[in-house]
Design a protein around this motif. Sequence first.
Motif, short mmCIF file in Angstrom:
data_model
loop_
_atom_site.label_atom_id
_atom_site.label_comp_id
_atom_site.label_asym_id
_atom_site.label_seq_id
_atom_site.Cartn_x
_atom_site.Cartn_y
_atom_site.Cartn_z
N ILE A 33 67.91 60.51 8.40
CA ILE A 33 66.66 61.24 8.57
C ILE A 33 66.83 62.23 9.71
N SER A 35 65.10 66.28 10.82
CA SER A 35 64.25 67.42 10.47
C SER A 35 64.75 68.72 11.10
N ASP A 78 66.60 62.34 4.18
CA ASP A 78 65.17 62.57 4.41
C ASP A 78 65.02 63.63 5.49
N ASP A 80 62.23 64.75 6.83
CA ASP A 80 61.01 64.61 7.63
C ASP A 80 61.37 64.30 9.09
N PHE A 82 61.25 61.80 11.90
CA PHE A 82 61.13 60.33 11.86
C PHE A 82 59.85 59.85 12.54
N THR A 84 56.96 60.94 12.17
CA THR A 84 55.80 61.00 11.27
C THR A 84 55.76 59.81 10.32
N LYS A 85 56.81 59.00 10.31
CA LYS A 85 56.89 57.88 9.38
C LYS A 85 56.02 56.71 9.86
N TYR A 89 57.99 52.00 7.29
CA TYR A 89 59.17 52.71 6.80
C TYR A 89 60.45 52.08 7.33
#
Length: 314
Positions: A33, A35, A78, A80, A82, A84-85, A89
């Motif tokens: 993960i 972003s 992923d 995104d 992390f 925001t998870k 998750y």
Amino acid sequence: MRSAKVLVINLGALGTEITKNLVLSGVGSLSLIDSHIVGTQDLESQFFVSKDEVGTKRLDAAASRIQDMNPRVELNFDKDDFRTKPSSYFQQYNLIVATDLHSADIVKLNAISRRFSVPLFVAGLNGLSGYIFVDLIQFDATDEKLKSSMATPLKRLSQNREVIEVIEHFNEEQSKTFERIVTRNIYSPFEKMLKEGSLKGKLTRRQLKRLTNAVPLTLALFDYDDETSSLNAQDLREKATEKCVQLGLPVENLQQKYIEQFAEQAGLEFAPVAAVIGGAVAQDVINILGKKQSPLNNFIVLDAITLDMHIFEL
């Protein structure tokens, strides 16, 4: 190893080294993960991206190269953030490796990993220095050795490590008796380590003299969180002095050259340092998934200038 689900957070220089080692080792499932966008600094510190991919997502640039290293590993990407998870998750993983995080994010992630009893590794770089924090909560490691004339006793090895079981077995092929030793490791959370971690009474006078300035300075940098761009040598000296007092280290051992180096290099990624720290993290992860050998417990600091790598129970 083949059934493990591992999460790696952020694919910078450290994340790249750790990912490479875990994929080549044959971990069952690896999720990444990240972003971030590929920047010019990535070209200098990692090998999964190229200059043509500057401005694109790091995972988009790296995905095919990672998969090519070992097609048998199940990979998940992923893009995104992390942060925001939801907490749930992280519950799906057997182990989490987080890199390049600020202290506030480490504290939050560690609280989640403890809630779901998920082992956590955190690692970061500060130019010519790097660190690893480990929280396995409680972990029983099994080692095997040839039995000597004196049987291994059940005993406490340190504040956080204890031999809880010793089983003898005879190897007919070698005609020798071996001991299978189970050692229980207890870990402290990151926040407690920062506030209460101490080395008082744990080091000899010689060890105190040889201890690198990178230890208190690394801990001092966590006080800045995401404001390291504004730090200066004088302010860093004051924070490092506070850490020396907390740790029980001689304040007079702080050297100005180290303070200035840390003030200039906080958060910088150097590929050779990333390779050493990333290799140490990946090797320990492999050992843990295989439940072999006693793991790192719980804070490690590398000083690439002196080539010292200290392991402390804080």
